[in-house]
Write a protein that holds these residues in place. Structure first.
Motif: not given
Length: 244
Positions: A96-99, A181-185, A226-230
């Motif tokens: 997530v956020g790698v770019d 697809r973004n995934i987060a805790g 951290t988790a983006p929207e969606g």
């Protein structure tokens, strides 16, 4: 469905293989220990024969500028072999956020991996995960000195490896996203507070000192990791994971 998991013996890969087998898929784990080497291409054609989906969970052995070469070579070999085998869906695991963190060699290398996949001529899916809970100890070790650990206040949203594996398996068994697809805790922690929670849970007497210049995450700006929207939010909370 026949699915090949490259890196299928590692932390995430072994769990992805297990989950997909439980769902009834024909799954094989490919790794150097099974005779498959992405860097040389050895065993790749045989491993992908008849595969409908390939999941690439391999990782660079280093986090420095050499990581770009690893991802370039491994993706070139994987995409060539996948096209030859008629694979219909290629999946990679990213961050997530790698770019958003071009200051880090490893993150730039992972962006390269994503770009190669998009341009590779195959239907594809990219699963981006936040930082694994399993890697927090390693992060603390990078800036530990005697009885102190120096950590920046960078916001992180840790996710359990089991939740990552579940998300990767779901994507692998589905139709190509041709996107991300973004995934987060479920919880966001400043990294220094995450360190304090971790040490306290382990009965570790070391003290966390807030230092916004310490370690690789010091270069991260804002809350881009951290988790983006969606994003899909997993259920495992960090303190519960530590207790378990």
């Amino acid at each position: 469905m026949k699915i090949v998991v490259i890196g299928g013996t590692g932390l995430i890969g072994s769990q992805v293989v297990h989950r997909l087998k439980e769902q009834g898929h024909d799954v094989s784990a490919a790794a150097p220990t099974t005779g498959v080497d992405l860097l040389t291409g050895a065993g790749l054609d045989e491993a992908l024969a008849g595969a409908e989906t390939v999941v690439n969970l391999t990782n660079s052995p280093t986090f420095d500028e050499a990581s770009a070469g690893f991802f370039q070579t491994s993706m070139d070999n994987l995409l060539e072999a996948s096209r030859a085998a008629g694979v219909g869906h290629a999946v990679v695991l990213s961050i997530v956020g790698v770019d958003q963190v071009p200051e880090l060699d490893y993150y730039r290398a992972k962006v390269l991996q994503e770009d190669l996949l998009r341009a590779g001529g195959l239907p594809y899916s990219i699963v981006r995960a936040t930082q694994f809970m399993e890697f927090v100890d390693a992060v603390l070790s990078w800036t530990a000195d005697g009885d102190t650990v120096r950590l920046p206040r960078t916001p992180l949203q840790p996710i359990a490896a089991a939740d990552v594996a579940a998300a990767v398996a779901e994507v692998a068994a589905g139709a190509p996203l041709n996107g991300i697809r973004n995934i987060a805790g479920p919880e966001v922690f400043p990294l220094d507070d995450l360190g304090r929670v971790t040490l306290a849970a382990k009965g570790d007497a070391r003290r966390v000192v807030t230092d916004d210049t310490a370690g690789m995450f010091a270069v991260v700006k804002g809350d881009v990791l951290t988790a983006p929207e969606g994003a899909r939010i997993a259920g495992t909370r960090y303190r519960d994971w530590l207790a378990a």
